[in-house]
Write an enzyme that holds these catalytic residues in place. Structure first.
Site, PDB file in Angstrom:
ATOM      1  N   TRP A  39       0.811  -1.227   0.000  1.00 54.97           N
ATOM      2  CA  TRP A  39       0.000   0.000   0.000  1.00 54.97           C
ATOM      3  C   TRP A  39       0.843   1.277   0.000  1.00 54.97           C
ATOM      4  O   TRP A  39       1.861   1.356   0.692  1.00 54.97           O
ATOM      5  CB  TRP A  39      -0.855  -0.017   1.267  1.00 54.97           C
ATOM      6  CG  TRP A  39      -1.473   1.289   1.608  1.00 54.97           C
ATOM      7  CD1 TRP A  39      -0.902   2.321   2.314  1.00 54.97           C
ATOM      8  CD2 TRP A  39      -2.785   1.738   1.250  1.00 54.97           C
ATOM      9  NE1 TRP A  39      -1.782   3.369   2.407  1.00 54.97           N
ATOM     10  CE2 TRP A  39      -2.941   3.044   1.783  1.00 54.97           C
ATOM     11  CE3 TRP A  39      -3.842   1.161   0.540  1.00 54.97           C
ATOM     12  CZ2 TRP A  39      -4.116   3.774   1.614  1.00 54.97           C
ATOM     13  CZ3 TRP A  39      -5.011   1.888   0.388  1.00 54.97           C
ATOM     14  CH2 TRP A  39      -5.143   3.175   0.920  1.00 54.97           C
ATOM     15  N   ASN A  41      -0.040   5.785   0.208  1.00 60.33           N
ATOM     16  CA  ASN A  41      -0.913   6.945   0.003  1.00 60.33           C
ATOM     17  C   ASN A  41      -0.068   8.198  -0.184  1.00 60.33           C
ATOM     18  O   ASN A  41       0.792   8.199  -1.090  1.00 60.33           O
ATOM     19  CB  ASN A  41      -2.050   7.047   1.029  1.00 60.33           C
ATOM     20  CG  ASN A  41      -1.698   7.053   2.481  1.00 60.33           C
ATOM     21  OD1 ASN A  41      -1.294   6.037   3.023  1.00 60.33           O
ATOM     22  ND2 ASN A  41      -1.857   8.160   3.166  1.00 60.33           N
ATOM     23  N   ASP A  42      -0.258   9.245   0.569  1.00 64.67           N
ATOM     24  CA  ASP A  42       0.310  10.573   0.245  1.00 64.67           C
ATOM     25  C   ASP A  42       1.792  10.584  -0.144  1.00 64.67           C
ATOM     26  O   ASP A  42       2.604   9.925   0.507  1.00 64.67           O
ATOM     27  CB  ASP A  42       0.239  11.502   1.467  1.00 64.67           C
ATOM     28  CG  ASP A  42      -1.081  11.488   2.168  1.00 64.67           C
ATOM     29  OD1 ASP A  42      -2.001  10.798   1.717  1.00 64.67           O
ATOM     30  OD2 ASP A  42      -1.188  12.162   3.200  1.00 64.67           O
ATOM     31  N   TRP A  66      -4.218   0.131   4.104  1.00 60.94           N
ATOM     32  CA  TRP A  66      -3.615   1.153   4.966  1.00 60.94           C
ATOM     33  C   TRP A  66      -3.235   0.548   6.323  1.00 60.94           C
ATOM     34  O   TRP A  66      -3.988  -0.247   6.887  1.00 60.94           O
ATOM     35  CB  TRP A  66      -4.617   2.306   5.166  1.00 60.94           C
ATOM     36  CG  TRP A  66      -4.022   3.480   5.886  1.00 60.94           C
ATOM     37  CD1 TRP A  66      -3.361   4.516   5.323  1.00 60.94           C
ATOM     38  CD2 TRP A  66      -4.043   3.720   7.298  1.00 60.94           C
ATOM     39  NE1 TRP A  66      -2.956   5.400   6.307  1.00 60.94           N
ATOM     40  CE2 TRP A  66      -3.359   4.936   7.528  1.00 60.94           C
ATOM     41  CE3 TRP A  66      -4.549   3.023   8.401  1.00 60.94           C
ATOM     42  CZ2 TRP A  66      -3.178   5.477   8.800  1.00 60.94           C
ATOM     43  CZ3 TRP A  66      -4.365   3.573   9.670  1.00 60.94           C
ATOM     44  CH2 TRP A  66      -3.697   4.780   9.868  1.00 60.94           C
ATOM     45  N   PHE A  98       3.290   9.621   9.958  1.00 64.11           N
ATOM     46  CA  PHE A  98       2.315  10.220   9.046  1.00 64.11           C
ATOM     47  C   PHE A  98       3.007  11.242   8.134  1.00 64.11           C
ATOM     48  O   PHE A  98       4.212  11.424   8.162  1.00 64.11           O
ATOM     49  CB  PHE A  98       1.182  10.873   9.850  1.00 64.11           C
ATOM     50  CG  PHE A  98       0.028   9.928  10.160  1.00 64.11           C
ATOM     51  CD1 PHE A  98       0.208   8.551  10.170  1.00 64.11           C
ATOM     52  CD2 PHE A  98      -1.242  10.424  10.451  1.00 64.11           C
ATOM     53  CE1 PHE A  98      -0.851   7.690  10.452  1.00 64.11           C
ATOM     54  CE2 PHE A  98      -2.305   9.573  10.732  1.00 64.11           C
ATOM     55  CZ  PHE A  98      -2.116   8.209  10.733  1.00 64.11           C
ATOM     56  N   SER A  99       2.204  11.978   7.369  1.00 68.35           N
ATOM     57  CA  SER A  99       2.754  12.845   6.315  1.00 68.35           C
ATOM     58  C   SER A  99       3.582  14.007   6.849  1.00 68.35           C
ATOM     59  O   SER A  99       3.389  14.462   7.976  1.00 68.35           O
ATOM     60  CB  SER A  99       1.613  13.376   5.453  1.00 68.35           C
ATOM     61  OG  SER A  99       1.134  12.311   4.672  1.00 68.35           O
ATOM     62  N   ARG A 166      -1.863  17.780  12.121  1.00 66.19           N
ATOM     63  CA  ARG A 166      -0.942  17.000  11.296  1.00 66.19           C
ATOM     64  C   ARG A 166      -0.511  17.623   9.965  1.00 66.19           C
ATOM     65  O   ARG A 166      -1.005  18.651   9.560  1.00 66.19           O
ATOM     66  CB  ARG A 166      -1.547  15.624  11.008  1.00 66.19           C
ATOM     67  CG  ARG A 166      -2.853  15.607  10.247  1.00 66.19           C
ATOM     68  CD  ARG A 166      -3.288  14.156  10.020  1.00 66.19           C
ATOM     69  NE  ARG A 166      -4.589  14.051   9.393  1.00 66.19           N
ATOM     70  CZ  ARG A 166      -5.740  14.007  10.036  1.00 66.19           C
ATOM     71  NH1 ARG A 166      -5.773  14.084  11.367  1.00 66.19           N
ATOM     72  NH2 ARG A 166      -6.875  13.912   9.375  1.00 66.19           N
ATOM     73  N   ASP A 167       0.405  16.910   9.334  1.00 67.79           N
ATOM     74  CA  ASP A 167       0.875  17.117   7.956  1.00 67.79           C
ATOM     75  C   ASP A 167       1.698  18.395   7.765  1.00 67.79           C
ATOM     76  O   ASP A 167       1.374  19.258   6.933  1.00 67.79           O
ATOM     77  CB  ASP A 167      -0.307  17.081   6.966  1.00 67.79           C
ATOM     78  CG  ASP A 167      -1.141  15.809   7.109  1.00 67.79           C
ATOM     79  OD1 ASP A 167      -0.600  14.814   7.624  1.00 67.79           O
ATOM     80  OD2 ASP A 167      -2.331  15.816   6.722  1.00 67.79           O
ATOM     81  N   GLU A 219      -6.587  18.410   5.386  1.00 68.36           N
ATOM     82  CA  GLU A 219      -5.330  17.679   5.531  1.00 68.36           C
ATOM     83  C   GLU A 219      -4.294  18.247   4.556  1.00 68.36           C
ATOM     84  O   GLU A 219      -4.630  18.914   3.583  1.00 68.36           O
ATOM     85  CB  GLU A 219      -5.540  16.186   5.212  1.00 68.36           C
ATOM     86  CG  GLU A 219      -6.602  15.526   6.067  1.00 68.36           C
ATOM     87  CD  GLU A 219      -6.757  14.026   5.807  1.00 68.36           C
ATOM     88  OE1 GLU A 219      -6.711  13.265   6.776  1.00 68.36           O
ATOM     89  OE2 GLU A 219      -6.930  13.624   4.643  1.00 68.36           O
TER      90      GLU A 219
END
Ligand code: FRU
Length: 496
Positions: A39, A41-42, A66, A98-99, A166-167, A219
């Site tokens: 998997w 994602n971003d 995920w 995380f991102s 976040r991010d 996000e």
């Protein structure tokens, strides 16, 4: 001994077999980035350093859904071909990665560099799940140009003791000689701005929001200066962000403390009007003359975990250049696929001035191409193109003059039953008045269609899961007559 030799040969044989198979599986994109397995994602930590474009990304190293968020890593010399590198920052001690961003701390402002080695600094959200979820900002650094990473002993570096926070996106702001971080308070629909001299101690500067689309949690903010089209040197600041499961942008000024949007209209402006473009961010620290470039995740949280691809799940868009122009007193984002010296294309079909019949099938079949077509919309009718066409199935991109909308429609593509939310999200249309011709540049890559309209002032990205025999291309109109200025089809070579 012979037995062991036999086993060794068998293993080598199986391995070479599986490598040949990778990147030729059903639905596998051939000229978009996707991981060999599992998997993603971003995109995260996009930074240009020592002549290489680094791309980190949200990754589950253990499965095809995920989970266990970790930073995967790849590099490119041309933003087209990618080399996979070992996992960069793994989940550890119950803290998911995380991102976030990566910067090259050229002047060693952090003091984490040693013996003249520039530290690469990753600032990301550490996510702790469980009965009490928490998110705070963490730092890791690399002293070997991004291959191995050490988590900072003083983590977390920014903690508001919140469930959702976040991010972080970090960049150097030269006029004030400090680093700026923007990041999200997702539930509040607020982008926060902070500053720091050393990447470790952060001071709150300002907030932006709520504004525009607040229908989902906010996000992945990304603030980046972009050129004004045709005005050499002049720039505006572009603020892009994601909100489950779409994106929006604002254009305006950033003075080192706060961001002000200059678009007055209440209409929501999106970098992409299709269903499958999310969490896009721009590369940092590009050379001065380099056009700003961003990349996004091609998927949609409503059905991302269920898409029928294996052994991988998730891909990245083509990198897109970014600029803005003024149209009817509003700033409009323009994006173009970044192709400079990268993708290898070969013309396989060219025609000019094709008069329209109802449906005209081109004499080429492909699921891996760029189609560049210029159409004159039919008055009061529909004009457009169908790809992945076969046996009543197709993806349709067109202009409906009666309703003055541009649309992408995947309702007639194959294999949709894997998820109800995917089936539901089948037609995407936006009001649009083309002046004269409509130019569509369509990048079709097996399970991905990216469509750049006119000079990239509108983009649609959508996944589709066609049968391998759904490979025809058709031009069509209803009503008429309409006309086609030209239609070029380019074969695009695999990047793997
Ligand atoms: C966006 C996002 C981010 C988060 C990451 C987790 O797609 O939800 O907000 O950091 O994915 O994987």
């Amino acid at each position: 001994m012979r037995k062991y030799l036999l086993i060794a040969f068998l293993l080598i044989f199986l391995n070479s077999f599986s490598q040949n198979d990778t990147y030729s599986e059903l639905y596998r994109p051939r000229f978009h980035f996707s991981p060999p397995a599992n998997w993603i994602n971003d995109p995260n930590g996009l930074v240009y350093y020592k002549g290489q474009y680094h791309m980190f990304y949200q990754h589950n190293p253990f499965g095809n859904v995920w989970g266990h968020m970790t930073w995967g890593h790849a590099v490119s010399n041309d933003l087209a071909h990618w080399k996979h590198l070992p996992i960069a920052i793994p989940e550890e001690n119950g803290i998911m990665i995380f991102s976030g961003t990566c910067v090259a701390d050229i002047n060693n402002t952090s003091g984490l560099g040693k013996n003249g080695q520039v530290p690469l600094i990753a600032i990301y959200t550490g996510h702790i799940s469980g009965p009490v979820q928490s998110q705070a900002q963490y730092l890791a650094y690399s002293l070997d140009d991004g291959i191995t990473w050490t988590k900072y002993a003083g983590n977390p570096i920014l903690d508001l003791k919140k469930k959702d926070f976040r991010d972080p996106k970090v960049f150097w702001y030269e006029p004030r000689k400090y680093w700026v971080m923007c990041l999200m308070l997702p539930e509040e629909h607020i982008v926060q701005f902070y500053s720091s001299k050393n990447l470790v101690d952060w001071k709150h500067l300002s907030n932006f929001g709520p504004a525009g689309d607040t229908s989902g949690v906010w996000e992945c903010p990304d603030l980046t200066p972009v050129p004004i089209d045709g005005k050499g040197g002049k720039k505006k600041w572009l603020l892009q962000m994601s909100m489950n499961a779409s994106m929006q942008y604002f254009v305006g000024e950033f003075n080192g403390v706060s961001f002000t949007s200059e678009n007055k209209s209440s209409a929501i402006a999106r970098p992409d009007y299709g269903p499958d473009y999310y969490a896009a961010i721009a590369w940092g620290q590009l050379p001065n003359q380099h056009q700003p470039a961003a990349i996004g995740w091609i998927n949609n949280w409503y059905y991302a975990n269920d898409i029928p691809t294996t052994p991988w799940k998730g891909a990245m868009s083509l990198p897109r250049t970014l600029s803005v122009k003024k149209k009817a007193d509003e700033w409009v984002l323009q994006q173009q696929p970044y192709l400079s010296g990268g993708l290898e294309r070969k013309m396989i079909y060219k025609d000019f001035k094709i008069g329209f019949s109802e449906v005209m099938r081109l004499p080429v079949t492909t699921q891996q191409c760029e189609i560049d077509v210029s159409l004159t919309p039919v008055e009061n009718g529909q004009t457009g193109i169908r790809i992945a066409a076969g046996n009543g199935k197709h993806l349709e991109i067109g202009y409906d003059d009666k309703n003055q909308v541009l649309y992408l429609d995947r309702s007639k593509t194959a294999n949709q039953a894997f998820n109800k939310e995917f089936e539901k999200r089948s037609r995407f249309e936006i009001p649009y008045q083309p002046k004269g011709r409509l130019r569509l540049r369509i990048f079709f890559d097996h399970s991905i269609a990216e469509v750049f309209v006119n000079d990239g002032e509108r983009v649609f990205t959508a996944q589709l899961f066609p049968d391998e025999t759904d490979n025809g291309i058709e031009l069509f109109n209803t009503g008429g007559p309409g006309s086609v200025g030209y239609c070029f089809v380019y074969d695009i070579k695999t990047i793997w």
